[in-house]
Design a protein around this motif. Structure first.
Motif, PDB file in Angstrom:
ATOM      1  N   THR A 108      56.014  28.984   9.144  1.00 31.45           N
ATOM      2  CA  THR A 108      54.706  26.955   8.993  1.00 31.45           C
ATOM      3  C   THR A 108      55.467  26.599  10.297  1.00 31.45           C
ATOM      4  O   THR A 108      56.816  26.386  10.614  1.00 31.45           O
ATOM      5  CB  THR A 108      55.117  27.506   7.770  1.00 31.45           C
ATOM      6  N   MET A 109      55.010  25.351  10.031  1.00 30.22           N
ATOM      7  CA  MET A 109      55.389  24.692  10.502  1.00 30.22           C
ATOM      8  C   MET A 109      56.924  24.096  10.289  1.00 30.22           C
ATOM      9  O   MET A 109      57.451  23.763  11.111  1.00 30.22           O
ATOM     10  CB  MET A 109      54.391  23.766  10.930  1.00 30.22           C
ATOM     11  N   GLY A 110      56.933  23.646   9.197  1.00 27.78           N
ATOM     12  CA  GLY A 110      58.008  23.480   8.659  1.00 27.78           C
ATOM     13  C   GLY A 110      59.324  24.251   9.124  1.00 27.78           C
ATOM     14  O   GLY A 110      60.498  23.937   8.905  1.00 27.78           O
ATOM     15  N   LEU A 111      59.493  25.230   8.767  1.00 25.23           N
ATOM     16  CA  LEU A 111      60.658  26.412   9.242  1.00 25.23           C
ATOM     17  C   LEU A 111      60.897  26.733  10.661  1.00 25.23           C
ATOM     18  O   LEU A 111      61.555  27.705  11.120  1.00 25.23           O
ATOM     19  CB  LEU A 111      59.726  28.084   9.320  1.00 25.23           C
ATOM     20  N   LEU A 112      59.705  26.020  11.849  1.00 31.57           N
ATOM     21  CA  LEU A 112      60.013  26.125  12.572  1.00 31.57           C
ATOM     22  C   LEU A 112      61.463  25.778  13.584  1.00 31.57           C
ATOM     23  O   LEU A 112      61.481  25.914  14.158  1.00 31.57           O
ATOM     24  CB  LEU A 112      58.268  25.098  13.710  1.00 31.57           C
ATOM     25  N   SER A 113      61.760  24.465  13.148  1.00 29.06           N
ATOM     26  CA  SER A 113      63.045  24.177  13.439  1.00 29.06           C
ATOM     27  C   SER A 113      63.734  24.645  13.069  1.00 29.06           C
ATOM     28  O   SER A 113      65.298  25.250  14.197  1.00 29.06           O
ATOM     29  CB  SER A 113      63.470  23.020  12.455  1.00 29.06           C
ATOM     30  N   LEU A 114      64.346  25.573  11.829  1.00 29.47           N
ATOM     31  CA  LEU A 114      64.961  27.151  11.615  1.00 29.47           C
ATOM     32  C   LEU A 114      64.654  27.932  12.676  1.00 29.47           C
ATOM     33  O   LEU A 114      65.912  28.482  13.105  1.00 29.47           O
ATOM     34  CB  LEU A 114      64.815  27.371  10.359  1.00 29.47           C
ATOM     35  N   CYS A 115      63.532  28.267  12.980  1.00 33.48           N
ATOM     36  CA  CYS A 115      63.385  29.539  14.115  1.00 33.48           C
ATOM     37  C   CYS A 115      64.513  29.179  15.469  1.00 33.48           C
ATOM     38  O   CYS A 115      65.006  29.834  15.977  1.00 33.48           O
ATOM     39  CB  CYS A 115      61.655  29.720  14.470  1.00 33.48           C
ATOM     40  N   LEU A 116      63.750  27.901  15.639  1.00 33.17           N
ATOM     41  CA  LEU A 116      64.819  27.282  16.996  1.00 33.17           C
ATOM     42  C   LEU A 116      66.572  28.088  16.663  1.00 33.17           C
ATOM     43  O   LEU A 116      66.970  27.921  17.482  1.00 33.17           O
ATOM     44  CB  LEU A 116      64.474  26.208  17.355  1.00 33.17           C
ATOM     45  N   ILE A 117      66.471  27.154  16.119  1.00 32.14           N
ATOM     46  CA  ILE A 117      67.939  26.876  15.764  1.00 32.14           C
ATOM     47  C   ILE A 117      69.036  28.433  15.575  1.00 32.14           C
ATOM     48  O   ILE A 117      69.772  29.059  16.138  1.00 32.14           O
ATOM     49  CB  ILE A 117      68.111  26.422  14.232  1.00 32.14           C
ATOM     50  N   GLY A 118      67.876  29.527  15.077  1.00 36.46           N
ATOM     51  CA  GLY A 118      68.396  30.862  15.085  1.00 36.46           C
ATOM     52  C   GLY A 118      67.988  30.925  16.159  1.00 36.46           C
ATOM     53  O   GLY A 118      68.347  32.836  16.852  1.00 36.46           O
ATOM     54  N   ALA A 119      67.029  31.182  16.965  1.00 35.35           N
ATOM     55  CA  ALA A 119      67.232  31.624  18.120  1.00 35.35           C
ATOM     56  C   ALA A 119      67.612  32.077  19.306  1.00 35.35           C
ATOM     57  O   ALA A 119      68.064  32.557  20.116  1.00 35.35           O
ATOM     58  CB  ALA A 119      65.217  31.490  18.727  1.00 35.35           C
TER      59      ALA A 119
ATOM     60  N   ILE B 264      68.540  32.031   8.453  1.00 34.26           N
ATOM     61  CA  ILE B 264      68.489  32.964   7.452  1.00 34.26           C
ATOM     62  C   ILE B 264      68.995  32.226   5.588  1.00 34.26           C
ATOM     63  O   ILE B 264      67.657  32.582   5.406  1.00 34.26           O
ATOM     64  CB  ILE B 264      68.942  34.296   7.655  1.00 34.26           C
ATOM     65  N   SER B 265      70.246  32.274   5.898  1.00 36.59           N
ATOM     66  CA  SER B 265      70.365  31.315   4.299  1.00 36.59           C
ATOM     67  C   SER B 265      69.755  30.420   4.619  1.00 36.59           C
ATOM     68  O   SER B 265      68.896  30.002   2.886  1.00 36.59           O
ATOM     69  CB  SER B 265      71.461  31.289   4.319  1.00 36.59           C
ATOM     70  N   ALA B 266      68.877  29.638   5.472  1.00 32.27           N
ATOM     71  CA  ALA B 266      68.272  28.278   4.676  1.00 32.27           C
ATOM     72  C   ALA B 266      67.080  28.811   4.994  1.00 32.27           C
ATOM     73  O   ALA B 266      66.135  28.044   4.084  1.00 32.27           O
ATOM     74  CB  ALA B 266      68.203  26.961   6.186  1.00 32.27           C
ATOM     75  N   ALA B 267      66.611  29.320   5.615  1.00 35.70           N
ATOM     76  CA  ALA B 267      65.435  30.180   5.349  1.00 35.70           C
ATOM     77  C   ALA B 267      64.729  30.827   3.426  1.00 35.70           C
ATOM     78  O   ALA B 267      63.635  30.523   3.570  1.00 35.70           O
ATOM     79  CB  ALA B 267      64.548  30.779   6.637  1.00 35.70           C
ATOM     80  N   ALA B 268      66.004  31.634   3.692  1.00 35.08           N
ATOM     81  CA  ALA B 268      65.580  32.123   1.760  1.00 35.08           C
ATOM     82  C   ALA B 268      65.694  31.384   0.781  1.00 35.08           C
ATOM     83  O   ALA B 268      65.485  32.232   0.458  1.00 35.08           O
ATOM     84  CB  ALA B 268      66.667  33.456   2.029  1.00 35.08           C
ATOM     85  N   ARG B 269      66.370  30.311   1.393  1.00 36.58           N
ATOM     86  CA  ARG B 269      66.377  29.154   0.318  1.00 36.58           C
ATOM     87  C   ARG B 269      65.291  28.158  -0.078  1.00 36.58           C
ATOM     88  O   ARG B 269      64.974  27.680  -1.334  1.00 36.58           O
ATOM     89  CB  ARG B 269      67.547  28.945   0.152  1.00 36.58           C
ATOM     90  N   ARG B 270      64.418  28.425   0.658  1.00 38.69           N
ATOM     91  CA  ARG B 270      63.228  27.543   0.776  1.00 38.69           C
ATOM     92  C   ARG B 270      62.394  27.862  -0.049  1.00 38.69           C
ATOM     93  O   ARG B 270      62.146  28.587  -0.375  1.00 38.69           O
ATOM     94  CB  ARG B 270      62.587  28.181   2.365  1.00 38.69           C
ATOM     95  N   THR B 271      61.806  26.910  -0.920  1.00 39.38           N
ATOM     96  CA  THR B 271      60.505  27.357  -1.878  1.00 39.38           C
ATOM     97  C   THR B 271      59.434  26.716  -1.540  1.00 39.38           C
ATOM     98  O   THR B 271      58.567  27.212  -2.655  1.00 39.38           O
ATOM     99  CB  THR B 271      61.218  27.003  -3.283  1.00 39.38           C
TER     100      THR B 271
ATOM    101  N   ALA C  94      59.283  35.734   8.461  1.00 44.26           N
ATOM    102  CA  ALA C  94      58.596  34.802   9.990  1.00 44.26           C
ATOM    103  C   ALA C  94      59.577  34.297  10.337  1.00 44.26           C
ATOM    104  O   ALA C  94      59.312  34.379  11.553  1.00 44.26           O
ATOM    105  CB  ALA C  94      58.195  33.161   9.066  1.00 44.26           C
ATOM    106  N   LEU C  95      61.030  33.884  10.254  1.00 45.85           N
ATOM    107  CA  LEU C  95      62.014  33.451  10.975  1.00 45.85           C
ATOM    108  C   LEU C  95      62.706  34.925  12.212  1.00 45.85           C
ATOM    109  O   LEU C  95      62.585  34.186  12.719  1.00 45.85           O
ATOM    110  CB  LEU C  95      62.872  33.036   9.833  1.00 45.85           C
ATOM    111  N   GLY C  96      62.951  36.038  11.014  1.00 43.97           N
ATOM    112  CA  GLY C  96      63.256  36.732  11.712  1.00 43.97           C
ATOM    113  C   GLY C  96      62.449  37.498  12.685  1.00 43.97           C
ATOM    114  O   GLY C  96      62.304  37.677  14.475  1.00 43.97           O
ATOM    115  N   GLN C  97      60.981  37.042  12.803  1.00 46.38           N
ATOM    116  CA  GLN C  97      59.722  37.614  13.853  1.00 46.38           C
ATOM    117  C   GLN C  97      60.056  36.684  15.376  1.00 46.38           C
ATOM    118  O   GLN C  97      60.086  37.063  16.474  1.00 46.38           O
ATOM    119  CB  GLN C  97      58.282  37.039  13.105  1.00 46.38           C
ATOM    120  N   THR C  98      60.824  34.989  14.540  1.00 39.45           N
ATOM    121  CA  THR C  98      60.610  34.346  16.290  1.00 39.45           C
ATOM    122  C   THR C  98      61.937  34.508  16.526  1.00 39.45           C
ATOM    123  O   THR C  98      62.809  34.819  17.933  1.00 39.45           O
ATOM    124  CB  THR C  98      60.467  33.024  15.937  1.00 39.45           C
TER     125      THR C  98
END
Length: 391
Positions: free
Chosen positions: A198-209, A310-317, A327-331
């Motif tokens: 999602t749009m809200g997850l994109l920043s975490l995707c970049l940080i993880g990638a 990963i922890s931040a993504a798992a704790r999103r509600t 979804a984060l893992g895809q990126t």
């Protein structure tokens, strides 16, 4: 063995197989007669498999549970990585690369979701340590691979021994894996067939990638870098993978208490800064020792940024945790597996040093959005719930 230690072993077992295989990429390249770009295409096929595994396997994992998924994904990935080395040509190995990617993507979701749920039961962070077991396994198998290459042990025999090791040890450990219950504040909605960011997850995707791109560049190309730039002996070339893996393992195994004390945001800033320093040292190294130090610093810096994401993504509600993690893992894993092939093309046409330079701007970009980690604090947990057995 405690329940979460068995989940740790999922990471360790897959790392044994993947680390052994990637450490022998120079030998596979020569066996198949490939250029860096052609080898990169094979790795890109594996990336496609990883993407498909992350995108479509969430429902299957939730249905069959942690134990069955661990058996299938870990043993499957180990088996097909071994089979690749026995193939007579790159063309015959292509479908095996894809299938390996499928198992690897599904393994990633299973291990991370169970780690997060056990983390909630324990009341303190263990995600970095879980990924530290991946790095520890990678370090051990890379060191063994360096010795195997120096002793001229064939890639076929080497990967077969690794497969036997994973099958025997995994059969013992995985047989008693238990499913932990979801977090109390977890989203209870239906899991979709396909997991997309999602749009809200994109920043975490970049940080993880970002650190995974540096990690992929280090584990996939460091041995080839040492060979091509310094004409290093196979053992010295293998040390680049070993030192990187050892440093990332030490960082991950020791970082959870540091994160609990200082919070994810400042810790991630320091770690990404260390990655930049390490990459610049590698890209400008005039001596093998300088490059090895650079790989070590890169390993320390890469250690815990991805587990934090990963922890931040798992704790999103906003969605069920498995969906956000997938979804984060895809990126991130697309970058981990697709990044090195792209760096291979850069190495072929612009020189292998340039393939490390181009990673630096990605680290800087991740630093610009690092505040996304501070948006999801460590939640207070209630009394631990009884762990539910699978099956």
């Amino acid at each position: 063995m405690k329940p979460h230690h068995r989940i740790f072993f999922i990471q360790f077992a897959v790392a044994l197989s993947v680390g052994a295989f990637l450490s022998r990429l120079p030998d596979l390249q020569r066996k198949f007669g490939l250029t860096e770009g052609e080898l990169g295409l094979l790795l890109a096929i594996m990336s496609l498999g990883v993407l498909c595994g992350l995108t479509f396997s969430v429902r299957i994992i939730e249905r069959f549970g942690a134990r069955a998924t661990a058996f299938v994904t870990v043993f499957g990935a180990s088996l097909f990585l071994s089979l690749i080395s026995w193939m007579p040509s790159a063309l015959s190995a292509m479908p095996l690369f894809f299938i390996t990617g499928l198992f690897t993507g599904a393994f990633e979701i299973n291990a991370n979701i169970e780690t997060d749920r056990h983390e909630a039961l324990l009341g303190y962070r263990i995600m970095s340590r879980a990924h530290g077991m991946w790095s520890l396994g990678f370090c051990m198998t890379a060191l063994i691979a360096a010795g195997m290459r120096q002793a001229a042990v064939s890639i076929e025999l080497h990967t077969f021994f690794v497969l036997l090791t994973v099958l025997i040890s995994g059969s013992v450990v995985f047989s008693k894996i238990e499913n932990a219950p979801p977090r109390q504040d977890a989203h209870s909605g239906e899991i979709p067939l396909i997991a997309f960011p999602t749009m809200g997850l994109l920043s975490l995707c970049l940080i993880g990638a970002a650190p995974l791109l540096a990690e992929g560049a280090s584990v996939d190309w460091s041995a080839i870098y040492m060979r091509d730039v310094f004409a290093a002996e196979p053992f010295i070339g293998g040390l680049s993978v070993t030192i990187f893996s050892l440093c990332i393992a030490i960082g991950r195994l020791a970082m959870d208490p540091v994160i609990d004390r200082f919070n994810p945001h400042p810790v991630a800033i320091v770690l990404l800064g260390i990655v930049v320093v390490g990459l610049v040292m590698v890209a400008t190294a005039a001596h093998p020792a300088t490059a090895l130090i650079g790989f070590g610093l890169t390993g320390i810096g890469c250690s815990s940024v991805y587990p934090l994401a990963i922890s931040a993504a798992a704790r999103r509600t906003d969605r069920p945790a498995p969906v956000n993690v997938a979804a984060l893992g895809q990126t991130t894993f697309l970058v981990f597996f697709a990044g090195p092939p792209l760096l291979g093309f850069i190495a072929e046409y612009f020189g292998i040093r340039m393939s490390y330079w181009v990673v630096v701007p990605v680290m800087v970009t991740a630093l610009l959005v690092i505040k996304a980690l501070s948006a999801v604090p460590m939640p207070a947990t209630a009394e631990p719930q009884p762990v539910q057995t699978n099956g």
